[in-house]
Design an enzyme around this catalytic site. Structure first.
Site, PDB file in Angstrom:
ATOM      1  N   GLY A 137      33.832  40.270  32.526  1.00  0.00           N
ATOM      2  CA  GLY A 137      33.475  40.807  33.834  1.00  0.00           C
ATOM      3  C   GLY A 137      33.065  42.255  33.684  1.00  0.00           C
ATOM      4  O   GLY A 137      33.408  43.109  34.505  1.00  0.00           O
ATOM      5  N   ARG A 143      27.762  36.828  31.975  1.00  0.00           N
ATOM      6  CA  ARG A 143      26.582  35.990  31.733  1.00  0.00           C
ATOM      7  C   ARG A 143      25.289  36.792  31.869  1.00  0.00           C
ATOM      8  O   ARG A 143      24.214  36.284  31.555  1.00  0.00           O
ATOM      9  CB  ARG A 143      26.581  34.813  32.698  1.00  0.00           C
ATOM     10  CG  ARG A 143      27.824  33.939  32.565  1.00  0.00           C
ATOM     11  CD  ARG A 143      27.826  32.728  33.449  1.00  0.00           C
ATOM     12  NE  ARG A 143      26.918  31.688  32.937  1.00  0.00           N
ATOM     13  CZ  ARG A 143      26.984  30.412  33.311  1.00  0.00           C
ATOM     14  NH1 ARG A 143      27.915  30.027  34.179  1.00  0.00           N
ATOM     15  NH2 ARG A 143      26.142  29.540  32.823  1.00  0.00           N
ATOM     16  N   ASP A 185      49.166  45.223  38.039  1.00  0.00           N
ATOM     17  CA  ASP A 185      49.356  45.443  39.473  1.00  0.00           C
ATOM     18  C   ASP A 185      49.223  46.947  39.686  1.00  0.00           C
ATOM     19  O   ASP A 185      50.105  47.713  39.297  1.00  0.00           O
ATOM     20  CB  ASP A 185      50.736  44.948  39.908  1.00  0.00           C
ATOM     21  CG  ASP A 185      50.990  45.098  41.413  1.00  0.00           C
ATOM     22  OD1 ASP A 185      50.362  45.969  42.045  1.00  0.00           O
ATOM     23  OD2 ASP A 185      51.822  44.345  41.940  1.00  0.00           O
ATOM     24  N   HIS A 186      48.127  47.374  40.290  1.00  0.00           N
ATOM     25  CA  HIS A 186      47.857  48.819  40.336  1.00  0.00           C
ATOM     26  C   HIS A 186      48.903  49.593  41.135  1.00  0.00           C
ATOM     27  O   HIS A 186      49.067  50.790  40.938  1.00  0.00           O
ATOM     28  CB  HIS A 186      46.444  49.099  40.875  1.00  0.00           C
ATOM     29  CG  HIS A 186      46.261  48.836  42.330  1.00  0.00           C
ATOM     30  ND1 HIS A 186      45.989  47.590  42.842  1.00  0.00           N
ATOM     31  CD2 HIS A 186      46.304  49.674  43.396  1.00  0.00           C
ATOM     32  CE1 HIS A 186      45.874  47.663  44.146  1.00  0.00           C
ATOM     33  NE2 HIS A 186      46.060  48.911  44.515  1.00  0.00           N
ATOM     34  N   HIS A 214      52.419  43.213  45.235  1.00  0.00           N
ATOM     35  CA  HIS A 214      52.699  44.647  45.380  1.00  0.00           C
ATOM     36  C   HIS A 214      54.051  44.909  46.048  1.00  0.00           C
ATOM     37  O   HIS A 214      54.884  45.664  45.540  1.00  0.00           O
ATOM     38  CB  HIS A 214      51.617  45.331  46.226  1.00  0.00           C
ATOM     39  CG  HIS A 214      50.220  45.116  45.743  1.00  0.00           C
ATOM     40  ND1 HIS A 214      49.882  45.119  44.412  1.00  0.00           N
ATOM     41  CD2 HIS A 214      49.061  44.911  46.419  1.00  0.00           C
ATOM     42  CE1 HIS A 214      48.577  44.928  44.294  1.00  0.00           C
ATOM     43  NE2 HIS A 214      48.063  44.792  45.489  1.00  0.00           N
TER      44      HIS A 214
END
Length: 496
Positions: free
Chosen positions: A15, A50, A182-183, A245
């Site tokens: 990604g 891609r 997990d930010h 979160h």
């Protein structure tokens, strides 16, 4: 400034031109590069998707992504020179063989010592495919370096799908090689909770049901669904914010003191806390959870009229609940949690309300009675960072009158500018192999087991939507939830 020896590593980012990568991930890696935590000469990154790009086209995107963080243009250019592009179909085994060859070449060129980080910033349905293919097609390092797999949320849609995904991941990687990012666990205040608790005996001594009346965790968002309707309408506030979160923050607040501050010990105590949460049956869900969906407000359309949202959507944009821990530390002390969109203000905070004195000597025996308030310890997560403690004292008027004042520490602009952003912190921990601020599988499993009965009931029964106005603090039922216990939300009734 960097501490310790700079880490050598080869990154493979699936990604590679996605919004998250360009906005958050590359600037985070660049800051580690600037500060010397990542070896300037001994790292490389392969971007994958891609798309058909040349290395130069990819590097131009990287320079644009990090230019605002660069001390001078040459610094961004030098950083981007370590980046390479490969068009990659995650379902094509031949592409993994080609990726392995490229990885071996770059490993030799940059002397990365076999350290490989695989970051999957894609739709969750690809997590297992990528993990198994990396293993089966020989992309993992075998010459003494580390292999670390990083995946973004959502980690499943319920316990069953999360377990299926975890089984796929652990068939290729060991649990200690998997980093579920997990930010919120990279935020300054979240990481400060264990230090504030266990580094201050005066706090830990009263961190229990005998002194604490209730605990409140609020993750409020001012924005609506924006351009995320395709994802958000299948997730909702409960899955998107509460299961991960919010419950992660709760686990740091509720856990017992670990034997030492290492990731294995911390995770053990977090799991104990999460597994002691009372899991509600259908009636318990109705009594202890509230859902909402925003309607119209000043300059705002209802959720059901947002682009991409079905006109009859039963999705929750707000969720609030009460957690009861079946353990000695917490007894009958409730933990209230809430998160929602289109609320009055953006605010991430924790409010810990302490009980009033058993005997209030100031309320009687004087000619001018006064009433003491319970102390409140507030942790500010976002956008403000800091800590406030409300205490009782005498005011300056003649006679005995009490008032509440705040002892507070809020980060100033200069200090805030020095604080690493969440993804920078988390990348640093990935490179050093520190799993403290990442969710382990037992934590994820316990969270889903708690949330699943709530989501199941909400899926079965249509909500009376919309039930709160955009710009408000959510549905009235969320206030009633606390009122039944003779409590109320501390914020925004008492805004600092």
């Amino acid at each position: 400034m960097a501490t310790g020896t700079p880490t050598r590593a080869l990154f493979m980012l699936f990604g590679g031109t996605g919004d998250l990568a360009l906005r958050k991930l590359y600037p985070a890696i660049f800051n580690l590069y600037k500060k010397g935590s990542l070896s300037n000469d001994h790292f490389a990154l392969i971007g994958l998707s891609r798309k058909e790009l040349t290395d130069d086209e990819f590097r131009a995107k990287i320079i644009d992504s990090v230019s605002s963080e660069a001390d001078q243009p040459e610094q961004a250019q030098a950083f981007a020179s370590h980046f390479y592009w490969k068009s990659h179909d995650v379902t094509n085994n031949d592409h993994y063989s080609e990726l392995s060859d490229l990885a071996d070449q770059l490993e030799a060129k940059y002397a990365t010592e076999g350290n490989r980080v695989f970051y999957v910033s894609m739709a969750p349905r690809f997590f297992g495919i990528v993990a198994q293919s990396l293993h089966d097609q020989g992309v993992l390092s075998t010459n003494g370096g580390f292999n670390r797999l990083v995946i973004e949320k959502p980690f499943g849609r319920d316990y069953a799908s999360a377990k299926e995904l975890n089984d796929a991941l652990t068939s290729a990687f060991n649990e200690n090689q998997i980093y579920r990012i997990d930010h919120y666990l990279g935020k300054e205040t979240t990481q400060a909770i264990p230090v504030l608790r266990f580094g201050n005996p005066m706090l830990e001594a009263v961190w229990n049901h005998e002194y604490i009346k209730d605990v409140q965790v609020t993750l409020a968002e001012k924005l609506g669904v924006e351009d995320r309707a395709g994802y958000y309408d299948t997730a909702g506030a409960l899955r998107d914010m509460i299961q991960n979160h919010t419950l992660q923050i709760v686990s740091y607040l509720a856990m017992d003191q670990p034997n030492s501050f290492v990731d294995t010990e911390i995770r053990r105590e977090k799991v104990k806390a999460l597994e002691s949460m009372e899991i509600y049956d259908a009636e318990g869900v109705k009594q202890n959870f509230v859902r909402g969906q925003y309607g119209a407000g000043p300059d705002s359309v209802p959720y059901r009229e947002e682009p991409g949202v079905p006109s009859d959507s039963n999705n929750d944009t707000y969720a609030a609940g009460k957690i009861v821990f079946n353990n000695h530390r917490w007894g009958d002390t409730p933990f209230y949690i809430r998160s929602g969109k289109k609320l009055a203000d953006k605010q991430g905070r924790i409010d810990i309300e302490f009980k009033k004195p058993l005997v209030d000597i100031f309320a009687k025996g004087t000619k001018q009675p006064a009433e003491l308030q319970g102390n409140v310890l507030s942790f500010y997560i976002d956008p403000k960072i800091g800590v406030t403690l409300s205490v009782n004292t005498k005011d300056s008027e003649q006679g005995l009158h009490t008032e509440t004042i705040d002892l507070n520490y809020l980060q100033g602009a200069d200090r805030a500018a020095q604080v690493p952003l969440p993804y920078e912190r988390l990348f640093h921990d990935i490179l050093t192999g520190d799993g403290t601020y990442f969710a382990s599988w037992p934590e994820v499993a316990a969270a889903w087991k708690f949330v699943d009965p709530v989501q199941k009931l909400w899926d079965q029964e249509p909500g009376d939507f919309p039930n709160y106005e955009s710009g408000s603090m959510g549905p009235k039922a969320a206030d009633d939830l606390l009122a039944r216990d003779d409590n109320q939300w501390y914020w925004p009734h008492n805004v600092h």
